[in-house]
Design a protein around this motif. Structure first.
Motif, PDB file in Angstrom:
ATOM      1  N   ARG A   1       3.268   5.641  -6.364  1.00  0.00           N
ATOM      2  CA  ARG A   1       3.031   5.043  -7.418  1.00  0.00           C
ATOM      3  C   ARG A   1       2.154   6.683  -7.359  1.00  0.00           C
ATOM      4  N   ILE A   2       0.919   6.441  -7.310  1.00  0.00           N
ATOM      5  CA  ILE A   2      -0.149   7.376  -7.277  1.00  0.00           C
ATOM      6  C   ILE A   2       0.491   9.007  -7.611  1.00  0.00           C
ATOM      7  N   PHE A   3       1.662   9.034  -6.092  1.00  0.00           N
ATOM      8  CA  PHE A   3       2.174  10.306  -6.216  1.00  0.00           C
ATOM      9  C   PHE A   3       2.414  10.951  -7.371  1.00  0.00           C
ATOM     10  N   ARG A   4       3.509   9.926  -7.698  1.00  0.00           N
ATOM     11  CA  ARG A   4       4.456   9.750  -9.226  1.00  0.00           C
ATOM     12  C   ARG A   4       3.971   9.967 -10.417  1.00  0.00           C
ATOM     13  N   ASP A   5       1.985   9.200  -9.952  1.00  0.00           N
ATOM     14  CA  ASP A   5       1.589  10.258 -11.576  1.00  0.00           C
ATOM     15  C   ASP A   5       0.719  11.707 -10.599  1.00  0.00           C
ATOM     16  N   HIS A   6       0.488  11.935 -10.270  1.00  0.00           N
ATOM     17  CA  HIS A   6      -0.045  12.846  -9.583  1.00  0.00           C
ATOM     18  C   HIS A   6       0.450  14.299  -9.124  1.00  0.00           C
ATOM     19  N   PRO A   7       1.788  14.220  -9.309  1.00  0.00           N
ATOM     20  CA  PRO A   7       2.607  15.462  -8.241  1.00  0.00           C
ATOM     21  C   PRO A   7       2.015  16.727  -7.496  1.00  0.00           C
ATOM     22  N   TRP A   8       1.677  17.637  -8.222  1.00  0.00           N
ATOM     23  CA  TRP A   8       1.398  18.700  -8.207  1.00  0.00           C
ATOM     24  C   TRP A   8       0.482  19.277  -7.616  1.00  0.00           C
ATOM     25  N   THR A   9      -1.081  18.171  -7.807  1.00  0.00           N
ATOM     26  CA  THR A   9      -2.608  19.121  -6.908  1.00  0.00           C
ATOM     27  C   THR A   9      -2.640  17.455  -5.940  1.00  0.00           C
ATOM     28  N   GLY A  10      -2.088  16.215  -6.628  1.00  0.00           N
ATOM     29  CA  GLY A  10      -2.615  15.124  -6.094  1.00  0.00           C
ATOM     30  C   GLY A  10      -3.909  15.079  -7.112  1.00  0.00           C
ATOM     31  N   THR A  11      -4.438  13.638  -6.339  1.00  0.00           N
ATOM     32  CA  THR A  11      -5.678  13.045  -7.172  1.00  0.00           C
ATOM     33  C   THR A  11      -7.710  13.555  -6.114  1.00  0.00           C
ATOM     34  N   GLY A  12      -6.785  14.809  -5.226  1.00  0.00           N
ATOM     35  CA  GLY A  12      -7.680  15.249  -5.119  1.00  0.00           C
ATOM     36  C   GLY A  12      -8.013  14.247  -3.091  1.00  0.00           C
TER      37      GLY A  12
ATOM     38  N   MET B   1       0.920  -1.070   0.141  1.00  0.00           N
ATOM     39  CA  MET B   1      -0.348   0.064  -0.165  1.00  0.00           C
ATOM     40  C   MET B   1       0.716   0.872   0.043  1.00  0.00           C
ATOM     41  N   ARG B   2       1.665   1.238   0.987  1.00  0.00           N
ATOM     42  CA  ARG B   2       2.894   1.815   0.447  1.00  0.00           C
ATOM     43  C   ARG B   2       3.392   2.380  -0.768  1.00  0.00           C
TER      44      ARG B   2
ATOM     45  N   GLY C   1      -0.584  16.061  -2.723  1.00  0.00           N
ATOM     46  CA  GLY C   1       0.098  16.273  -3.655  1.00  0.00           C
ATOM     47  C   GLY C   1       1.686  16.845  -3.747  1.00  0.00           C
ATOM     48  N   LEU C   2       2.461  17.663  -4.031  1.00  0.00           N
ATOM     49  CA  LEU C   2       3.835  18.947  -3.002  1.00  0.00           C
ATOM     50  C   LEU C   2       2.281  19.922  -2.694  1.00  0.00           C
ATOM     51  N   VAL C   3       1.540  20.601  -3.559  1.00  0.00           N
ATOM     52  CA  VAL C   3       0.517  21.937  -2.600  1.00  0.00           C
ATOM     53  C   VAL C   3       0.533  21.564  -1.468  1.00  0.00           C
ATOM     54  N   GLY C   4      -0.210  20.054  -0.948  1.00  0.00           N
ATOM     55  CA  GLY C   4      -0.994  19.787   0.057  1.00  0.00           C
ATOM     56  C   GLY C   4       0.227  19.759   1.271  1.00  0.00           C
ATOM     57  N   ALA C   5       1.694  19.223   0.557  1.00  0.00           N
ATOM     58  CA  ALA C   5       2.290  18.722   1.720  1.00  0.00           C
ATOM     59  C   ALA C   5       3.379  20.226   2.360  1.00  0.00           C
ATOM     60  N   LEU C   6       3.162  20.954   1.408  1.00  0.00           N
ATOM     61  CA  LEU C   6       3.519  22.488   1.540  1.00  0.00           C
ATOM     62  C   LEU C   6       3.207  23.744   2.770  1.00  0.00           C
ATOM     63  N   CYS C   7       1.412  22.865   2.347  1.00  0.00           N
ATOM     64  CA  CYS C   7       0.173  23.099   3.574  1.00  0.00           C
ATOM     65  C   CYS C   7       0.238  22.699   4.519  1.00  0.00           C
ATOM     66  N   CYS C   8       0.528  21.524   4.925  1.00  0.00           N
ATOM     67  CA  CYS C   8       1.032  20.816   5.902  1.00  0.00           C
ATOM     68  C   CYS C   8       2.401  21.186   6.484  1.00  0.00           C
ATOM     69  N   ALA C   9       3.398  21.458   5.677  1.00  0.00           N
ATOM     70  CA  ALA C   9       4.746  21.544   6.455  1.00  0.00           C
ATOM     71  C   ALA C   9       4.183  22.882   6.855  1.00  0.00           C
ATOM     72  N   SER C  10       3.858  23.996   6.497  1.00  0.00           N
ATOM     73  CA  SER C  10       3.755  25.623   6.768  1.00  0.00           C
ATOM     74  C   SER C  10       3.172  25.127   8.545  1.00  0.00           C
ATOM     75  N   PHE C  11       1.876  24.388   7.803  1.00  0.00           N
ATOM     76  CA  PHE C  11       0.881  24.430   9.501  1.00  0.00           C
ATOM     77  C   PHE C  11       1.919  23.482  10.404  1.00  0.00           C
ATOM     78  N   LEU C  12       2.305  22.500   9.958  1.00  0.00           N
ATOM     79  CA  LEU C  12       3.684  22.379  11.801  1.00  0.00           C
ATOM     80  C   LEU C  12       4.499  23.233  11.899  1.00  0.00           C
ATOM     81  N   GLY C  13       5.253  24.309  10.820  1.00  0.00           N
ATOM     82  CA  GLY C  13       6.100  24.932  11.160  1.00  0.00           C
ATOM     83  C   GLY C  13       6.413  26.085  12.061  1.00  0.00           C
ATOM     84  N   LEU C  14       4.295  25.923  11.275  1.00  0.00           N
ATOM     85  CA  LEU C  14       3.592  27.416  12.332  1.00  0.00           C
ATOM     86  C   LEU C  14       3.704  27.021  14.117  1.00  0.00           C
ATOM     87  N   LEU C  15       3.468  25.539  14.177  1.00  0.00           N
ATOM     88  CA  LEU C  15       2.460  24.571  15.157  1.00  0.00           C
ATOM     89  C   LEU C  15       4.227  24.897  16.096  1.00  0.00           C
ATOM     90  N   SER C  16       5.107  24.538  15.946  1.00  0.00           N
ATOM     91  CA  SER C  16       6.113  24.353  16.422  1.00  0.00           C
ATOM     92  C   SER C  16       6.507  25.797  16.893  1.00  0.00           C
TER      93      SER C  16
END
Length: 201
Positions: free
Chosen positions: A137-148, A131-132, A183-198
């Motif tokens: 593989r799903i991420f590699r096929d939809h790297p920027w915004t993911g599948t939703g 599953m991992r 995708g990477l857009v969501g990863a950036l948002c999550c990383a920003s949230f964790l940075g603000l939280l820390s």
């Protein structure tokens, strides 16, 4: 329950309940240990810290208990770096001692059984690994915004490499599922949230 599960309380999966408890515990325990609680509210905060800790252990979620131990280690490290001490830290120790005594009184048999039998009742280790890999593989096929958001159950069958006739509603890895969904857009948002939280700590 037709998709399986290990029920505990109102949750069809004890691990999901443990995840809920992990989110609730710091809201009371951390302010108590850092001395951010007024004296008249201290008893109520102790109760609000004690109950979810006991519930977490009674859920007998191996991952939840190990994660809680890691969180306590992280909190201890934070206190050591801040050179905090005194009665506030003692209050946190009292909460943990009370939780241990209460769990011991209510019974630790189920917890010990869960740790002594490491078999997975829901997803095998091989299935989790596949599953991992498939989520990556799903991420590699939809790297920027993911599948939703929430689309993994719909998209996953097309990428499933180890089919076992079971419905897959989550990737069993939050980070990879987030990458596949957003995708990477969501990863950036999550990383920003964790940075603000820390930074608030």
């Amino acid at each position: 329950m037709r998709f399986g599960g290990i029920p505990f309380g109102p949750y069809v999966n004890r691990n999901h309940f443990a995840g809920f408890a992990e989110l609730v515990i710091p809201t009371a325990l951390v302010p108590l240990v850092l001395g951010k609680v007024r004296r008249e509210r201290r008893f109520a905060v102790v109760v609000f810290a004690l109950l979810p800790i006991v519930a977490l252990f009674l859920a007998a979620s191996r991952g939840g208990i190990v994660s809680f131990a890691a969180e306590i280690g992280g909190l201890t490290l934070l206190l050591a770096l801040r050179r905090a001490g005194g009665r506030h830290v003692l209050a946190g120790g009292v909460v943990l001692l009370l939780a241990f005594m209460l769990v011991s009184w209510l019974g630790v048999r189920q917890i010990l059984e869960r740790f002594s039998s490491m078999q997975s009742l829901e997803v095998t280790g091989g299935k989790r690994a596949s599953m991992r890999h498939d989520s990556w593989r799903i991420f590699r096929d939809h790297p920027w915004t993911g599948t939703g958001l929430g689309t993994l159950p719909i998209i996953f069958p097309a990428y499933e490499s180890l089919y076992d006739a079971k419905f897959v509603n989550h990737a069993h890895n939050d980070y990879l599922e987030m990458l596949a969904d957003t995708g990477l857009v969501g990863a950036l948002c999550c990383a920003s949230f964790l940075g603000l939280l820390s930074s608030l700590l």
